[in-house]
Structure formats: C-alpha cells, structure tokens
Design a protein around this motif. Sequence first.
Motif, mmCIF file in Angstrom:
data_model
loop_
_atom_site.group_PDB
_atom_site.id
_atom_site.type_symbol
_atom_site.label_atom_id
_atom_site.label_comp_id
_atom_site.label_asym_id
_atom_site.label_seq_id
_atom_site.Cartn_x
_atom_site.Cartn_y
_atom_site.Cartn_z
ATOM 1 N N THR A 14 49.459 29.746 10.645
ATOM 2 C CA THR A 14 48.967 28.166 10.042
ATOM 3 C C THR A 14 50.142 26.796 10.013
ATOM 4 O OG1 THR A 14 46.765 28.746 8.692
ATOM 5 C CG2 THR A 14 47.012 27.080 8.604
ATOM 6 N N ASP A 15 51.399 28.211 9.199
ATOM 7 C CA ASP A 15 51.995 27.107 9.104
ATOM 8 C C ASP A 15 53.366 26.704 10.478
ATOM 9 O OD1 ASP A 15 51.944 26.879 6.280
ATOM 10 O OD2 ASP A 15 53.424 28.279 5.968
ATOM 11 N N ARG A 16 52.989 27.459 11.576
ATOM 12 C CA ARG A 16 53.113 27.354 13.105
ATOM 13 C C ARG A 16 52.042 26.435 13.519
ATOM 14 N NH1 ARG A 16 55.484 30.570 16.797
ATOM 15 N NH2 ARG A 16 56.248 29.445 18.391
ATOM 16 N N GLY A 122 48.113 38.583 23.179
ATOM 17 C CA GLY A 122 48.630 40.485 23.067
ATOM 18 C C GLY A 122 49.200 40.570 24.489
ATOM 19 N N LYS A 123 48.307 40.196 25.593
ATOM 20 C CA LYS A 123 49.928 41.184 26.835
ATOM 21 C C LYS A 123 50.018 40.100 27.295
ATOM 22 C CE LYS A 123 48.648 45.409 28.188
ATOM 23 N NZ LYS A 123 47.533 46.117 29.160
ATOM 24 N N ASN A 134 52.836 34.676 16.190
ATOM 25 C CA ASN A 134 54.177 34.019 15.738
ATOM 26 C C ASN A 134 55.719 34.167 16.792
ATOM 27 O OD1 ASN A 134 53.295 32.446 13.736
ATOM 28 N ND2 ASN A 134 53.433 33.984 12.348
ATOM 29 N N GLU A 135 54.955 35.943 17.756
ATOM 30 C CA GLU A 135 55.825 36.014 17.988
ATOM 31 C C GLU A 135 56.772 35.309 19.433
ATOM 32 O OE1 GLU A 135 56.705 40.706 18.193
ATOM 33 O OE2 GLU A 135 54.605 40.069 18.397
ATOM 34 N N LEU A 136 55.569 34.807 20.072
ATOM 35 C CA LEU A 136 55.114 33.858 20.918
ATOM 36 C C LEU A 136 55.865 32.397 20.726
ATOM 37 C CD1 LEU A 136 51.413 33.926 22.235
ATOM 38 C CD2 LEU A 136 53.066 35.087 22.417
ATOM 39 N N ARG A 142 51.407 26.055 23.718
ATOM 40 C CA ARG A 142 50.632 25.320 24.567
ATOM 41 C C ARG A 142 49.870 25.424 25.352
ATOM 42 N NH1 ARG A 142 51.578 20.691 21.992
ATOM 43 N NH2 ARG A 142 53.260 20.910 20.566
ATOM 44 N N SER A 143 50.498 26.649 26.366
ATOM 45 C CA SER A 143 50.003 27.593 27.721
ATOM 46 C C SER A 143 48.658 27.916 26.766
ATOM 47 C CB SER A 143 50.823 28.020 28.277
ATOM 48 O OG SER A 143 50.318 28.401 29.686
#
Length: 310
Positions: A14-16, A122-123, A134-136, A142-143
């Motif tokens: 949510t923060d992100r 996921g992938k 969070n790793e993206l 956005r994509s």
Amino acid sequence: MSSLLHITNGDSFTDRLKTLNLKGDIITWREMLCEGKTLTTVGSESFWKTRYEFLHKNYKVSKSWFIEKTLKEYRSLCNHKQQDQIVLWFEYDLFCQVNMLAVISWLLANRKYAQISLVCSGKEGETDKLYSLNELSEEQLRSLYENRTELNQDDIEYADYVWQLYCSNNPIRLENLTDFDNYNFNYLGDAIKSHLQRFPSINNGLNQMENNILGLAVNERPKNKAGLLKTVLENQGNLGFGDSQYDRAISRLKPLFNTFNPVRLSKKGKEILEGKTNYYSVIQDNDVYLGGALKYNFLYNTTSDRILKL
C-alpha cells in the motif's frame, strides 16, 4: 465519470502504491486466510469472530489491534459504495491467492455491478523466478497496471466457487478441480496444489512445509533459530508465508529438535524425516484448520498426489 478503488495485499505494498500516484482510493486487506479456520461468509459477524479467535490464540493478536487494523479497514471497504471500478493487487503465492478468493467472494455478494480487474505479480520476463509486487520497479508496476486483467462474470463466480470449496470440511472436492486454465487466474492452480500439500503426508505424518523445515535444518546446518527462519523464508516455494508464520511452525515442531543453538534435530526428528517413524505419535494439537478442513483428518499421498480421508 467512473471512480476507482484499489484493494492491496498488505501494508508494505500500500505504501508503495501511494508513490505511483494512481487515481482512486486504497484499501488494505489485512488478513492471512491461508491459516486457521475460514467461513464462506466473508465479512459476516461469525466470520470475523472465527478469525479473531484464531489470531488471538495463535498469534496473540489483541482485540484492539484486530479492530484497529483489520476491522476498521474492512468497514472502510464497506463504506466505499460508489466506486464502479475495483482493482485488486495480489501476488502469485498461496498467502495472497487465498486472500484474493475471499475478497472476490465478498465483492460478488456486495458489489454486484462493479468492474473488477486484477494486477497479479509472478513471472516477469523469460526466467522462472517469481516476483512479489514490492520486488518490481515502478515501470514494471505501471506496465502491470496498464495491462491488468479484466475479470469477467465467469471468473468472479469461479473464484467464489473455489473459495466455497476452500472453506468446506473436505479438501477432496478442491483436489478434483482441474479447470483452472479456463479462467483468468494464472497462479491459482499452483496455489491450490500447495494448499493440498499442507495436509500431512502418508510417509511420515508431516506436510511438505514441515518436511522442508526439517530438511533445511539438516542440510544447511543453521547456527541458530534466526538462521533457520531466514533459510526457510528463502526456500519456501510459493507459500508466501511471513516470519511469524514460520516462527509458529518451527515452534510446533520443537519436539523434533534437540537444540536451536546450533540447530540440530533430535533422534526422533531424524527418524521422522527419513520416514522411519511417523509424526502422528508426537502431535499435541489436533484442532488445526486449513480453510474449513481439519488438517489431521486427511492424508496426502505424495506418490499419487491425492488426498485421503482418515
């Protein structure tokens, strides 16, 4: 003019999401329905009572915390009646997928005419690695958002149906589902398989996660419990569990450890891991629910990947 509501899988995302400055309000779904008893009627008084009792007993969650964090946010969701576009932000893992099913079931009952779409991480790219939201990067998020999956009525009703089966007292009906590919949930089939593997195996009475914990304790030889916890979190497959969940799982397996400083299995623990003896003789707490089913009323046959009722 249509309005937007985002429902996210947890506080950190949510923060992100706020930093992306997308239009619409944000609600955080603060639950872990992959653990403990669940009822089909998401949001009902009996549903929240059952959830509070489980979280209080097993995670020492106080009533004030539960009201402040979970119920207030849920009430906020109830009060957002105007939004006709709802975007769900969830991940590939079991933890997220079960929460996602519950949210969709609630939306089907309470927001019949809303347009629901799903952003599911996921992938990404060519590798087999699975990524959490969070790793993206901002660009990737956005994509994903621009290309989010619009759920049709069949998808929504299917998610509700899978939720009803998850909450039933017999996981065999869930096991017989084979049509995941016909719906817009790319990771649901794998998540349900992981759920079924949480029932104790015929081989030694431990489920896949518990066997994984013992196996990592032997192979990685962590120096202490914190080291074991870190190793398990990094090698948990697609369960998506957090520290507190594994801390509890390791504590439940305590009779199978000699010491946690350094981490060493007991003789009994080694015998169980090797399949020479069965964990059933060690079980202290039989009142463990996975969804609507009692964990120790069923066995998982790892050879045939089938569930058996005891």
